[in-house]
Design a protein around this motif. Sequence first.
Motif: not given
Length: 142
Positions: A23-25, A31-35
């Motif tokens: 969950p920290d990712k 704008n965040d990288d969902i990969t």
Amino acid sequence: NLFLSCTKCNQRNKKNYFPLFNPDKRAANQNDDITTEKPAFIHPANDIPEKHIEFNEEIPRPKNNDPRGDITIKKLGLDRDLLNEDRRTKLNEIAMIYNLAKGHPDTDQKAAAAALLKHSQDELSEYASMLRCFFRKNPIDF
């Protein structure tokens, strides 16, 4: 929610739940990288569901205790009684034609069973994963 699903799977079961293994990712904004996210749900366009979920007749279960299969089945309610009953009805129809063809391999029933096998592999077919599982266990080799 970018995929079509029935109201019960999506609104009554999944709701806004989107589990991640870490969950920290989680991406906090556009704008965040969902990969970097590692979703726990099986993604129907990016994953092969049969690697994570198999069927014992009409009942889904995680393949080899796969955690993604388990979470997907439980949180989407894929093992609820009414859905299992609908799958059972479809499976009984397919199994009846399969058994007729197997019992009479030199008739048109064999061609009908072969057509059902082909149709069951179509991604758009109703209960396609269950039917693919059925035909893996019951190949048309007669």
